[in-house]
Motif scaffolding. Structure first.
Motif, short mmCIF file in Angstrom:
data_model
loop_
_atom_site.label_atom_id
_atom_site.label_comp_id
_atom_site.label_asym_id
_atom_site.label_seq_id
_atom_site.Cartn_x
_atom_site.Cartn_y
_atom_site.Cartn_z
N TYR A 109 38.32 50.02 34.00
CA TYR A 109 39.12 48.84 34.29
C TYR A 109 38.39 47.91 35.26
CZ TYR A 109 42.72 52.04 32.59
OH TYR A 109 43.43 52.93 31.84
N PRO A 110 38.57 46.61 35.10
CA PRO A 110 38.09 45.68 36.13
C PRO A 110 38.84 45.92 37.44
CG PRO A 110 38.64 44.52 34.09
CD PRO A 110 39.19 45.90 33.96
N THR A 111 38.20 45.61 38.53
CA THR A 111 38.83 45.78 39.83
C THR A 111 38.67 44.50 40.65
OG1 THR A 111 36.85 46.58 40.99
CG2 THR A 111 38.16 48.22 39.81
N ILE A 112 39.57 44.33 41.61
CA ILE A 112 39.48 43.18 42.50
C ILE A 112 39.89 43.60 43.91
CG2 ILE A 112 41.80 42.37 41.91
CD1 ILE A 112 40.72 39.49 42.31
N LEU A 113 39.12 43.18 44.87
CA LEU A 113 39.45 43.34 46.28
C LEU A 113 40.05 42.02 46.77
CD1 LEU A 113 39.33 44.49 49.18
CD2 LEU A 113 36.91 43.83 49.24
N ILE A 114 41.29 42.06 47.20
CA ILE A 114 41.97 40.87 47.73
C ILE A 114 41.92 40.92 49.25
CG2 ILE A 114 44.13 39.58 47.86
CD1 ILE A 114 43.16 39.60 45.05
N VAL A 115 41.42 39.85 49.86
CA VAL A 115 41.37 39.77 51.32
C VAL A 115 42.26 38.61 51.77
CG1 VAL A 115 39.93 39.53 53.37
CG2 VAL A 115 39.01 40.66 51.33
N PHE A 116 43.35 38.94 52.46
CA PHE A 116 44.25 37.92 52.98
C PHE A 116 43.81 37.51 54.38
CE2 PHE A 116 48.15 36.93 55.50
CZ PHE A 116 48.41 35.69 54.92
N ASP A 117 43.68 36.21 54.58
CA ASP A 117 43.25 35.68 55.88
C ASP A 117 44.46 35.56 56.80
OD1 ASP A 117 42.03 34.43 57.99
OD2 ASP A 117 40.92 33.00 56.76
N ASN A 118 44.63 36.55 57.67
CA ASN A 118 45.79 36.60 58.56
C ASN A 118 45.44 36.08 59.97
OD1 ASN A 118 48.51 37.27 59.17
ND2 ASN A 118 47.81 39.13 60.22
N LEU A 186 44.60 31.39 46.03
CA LEU A 186 43.71 32.52 45.76
C LEU A 186 42.41 32.00 45.15
CD1 LEU A 186 43.21 35.60 45.62
CD2 LEU A 186 44.19 35.55 43.30
N SER A 187 41.31 32.21 45.85
CA SER A 187 39.98 31.90 45.32
C SER A 187 39.33 33.22 44.91
CB SER A 187 39.11 31.20 46.38
OG SER A 187 39.62 29.92 46.67
N VAL A 188 38.92 33.32 43.65
CA VAL A 188 38.36 34.56 43.11
C VAL A 188 36.86 34.38 42.93
CG1 VAL A 188 38.44 36.24 41.25
CG2 VAL A 188 40.54 35.03 41.92
N TYR A 189 36.09 35.22 43.64
CA TYR A 189 34.63 35.16 43.58
C TYR A 189 34.14 36.34 42.74
CZ TYR A 189 35.46 31.92 47.38
OH TYR A 189 35.91 30.86 48.13
N HIS A 190 33.59 36.02 41.58
CA HIS A 190 33.23 37.05 40.60
C HIS A 190 31.86 37.65 40.90
CE1 HIS A 190 36.50 36.27 37.60
NE2 HIS A 190 36.58 35.18 38.35
N ASN A 191 31.77 38.96 40.71
CA ASN A 191 30.54 39.72 40.93
C ASN A 191 29.67 39.65 39.68
OD1 ASN A 191 28.53 41.55 41.56
ND2 ASN A 191 29.88 43.33 41.66
N VAL A 192 28.52 39.02 39.79
CA VAL A 192 27.64 38.85 38.61
C VAL A 192 27.07 40.19 38.15
CG1 VAL A 192 27.02 36.48 39.17
CG2 VAL A 192 25.61 38.35 40.06
N TYR A 193 27.15 41.23 38.98
CA TYR A 193 26.60 42.53 38.63
C TYR A 193 27.67 43.52 38.17
CZ TYR A 193 22.79 40.62 41.45
OH TYR A 193 21.79 39.81 41.97
N ALA A 194 28.90 43.07 38.02
CA ALA A 194 30.01 43.98 37.70
C ALA A 194 29.82 44.64 36.33
CB ALA A 194 31.33 43.23 37.73
N ASN A 196 32.34 46.04 34.72
CA ASN A 196 33.54 45.61 33.99
C ASN A 196 33.99 44.27 34.56
OD1 ASN A 196 34.27 47.93 32.17
ND2 ASN A 196 34.19 49.00 34.13
N PRO A 197 33.43 43.17 34.05
CA PRO A 197 33.78 41.85 34.60
C PRO A 197 35.25 41.53 34.40
CG PRO A 197 31.79 41.75 33.24
CD PRO A 197 32.40 43.10 33.01
N LEU A 198 35.76 40.73 35.31
CA LEU A 198 37.14 40.24 35.22
C LEU A 198 37.13 38.91 34.49
CD1 LEU A 198 40.15 40.22 36.01
CD2 LEU A 198 39.47 39.25 38.22
#
Length: 227
Positions: A109-118, A186-194, A196-198
């Motif tokens: 499965y594709p994965t995503i790390l979400i970082v909330f700026d608190n 939400l800004s999503v920055y994609h990993n070019v080396y993934a 399983n790309p999202l």
């Protein structure tokens, strides 16, 4: 609100980042499920986009000593300046999330790390994600036959977390933040080396933008390109 600065405080067993993430998804009718905690660390959520399952880990940045001192100065003088190593906070979040994302997704499965700026003064920007993922901008210099020092190329340098052989199980990193003050983005920055790309087309909603680093060209720095 104090002195024009908004603070978001944790008032439940969920983290602030989890509350904000769930609110963001609910407002856009994005289906998700909280993953039940186990003896070993697991990611936080499964996200359902059409027939695709996305595994998500949700983290947050919190005010550190420097942030608090800057806020004190702003209250007194209205102007403050400070410096912090670019990408440091994002690198820490990658290190704390990579193991559970890799193990739970099992390469399927594709994965995503979400970082909330608190942090109310904004602790992150797009350059932090670029630097953490691919390294600091650097220049290669040489001395030519005439003894003149020249820049022969530019590119990414050290402290990168993403390479063709490193953290390929993380498909993207999402920056969840308020801007303007009461609008969650939400800004999503994609990993070019993934591995399983999202697919960015699965997440085409209001206040979501997708980016991928542009291709390498000799003599030019790479930048985020919106998808």
């Amino acid at each position: 609100m104090l002195g024009g600065i908004t603070f978001r405080l944790q008032m439940s067993s969920k983290t602030i980042s989890e509350i904000e993430f769930e609110r963001f998804c609910e407002d856009r009718e994005i289906r998700f499920k909280k993953i039940k905690e186990q003896d070993k660390k697991t990611p936080d959520y499964e996200i359902y986009l059409n027939d695709q399952i996305i595994i998500a880990e949700v983290k947050q940045t919190d005010p550190n000593y420097i942030d608090k001192e800057v806020l004190k100065t702003l209250r007194k003088k209205k102007v403050a300046s400070y410096w912090e190593e670019s990408g440091r906070r994002v690198r820490l979040k990658i290190d704390s999330a990579k193991k559970q994302l890799k193990e739970y997704s099992k390469g399927k499965y594709p994965t995503i790390l979400i970082v909330f700026d608190n942090v109310s003064i904004k602790s992150l920007d797009a350059i932090d994600f670029m630097t953490a993922m691919y390294g600091a901008e650097s220049a290669i210099i040489e001395r030519n036959l005439d003894g003149i020092i020249e820049i022969v190329d530019v590119g990414f340098g050290g402290k990168k977390k993403f390479t063709p052989d490193t953290n390929t199980s993380i498909s993207a990193i999402g920056w969840l933040y308020y801007y303007p003050k009461e609008v969650l983005n939400l800004s999503v920055y994609h990993n070019v080396y993934a591995k399983n790309p999202l697919d960015p087309n699965l997440m085409r909603c209001k206040n979501i933008k997708h980016y991928r680093v542009d291709p390498k060209n000799r003599g030019r720095f790479q930048h985020w390109k919106e998808l």
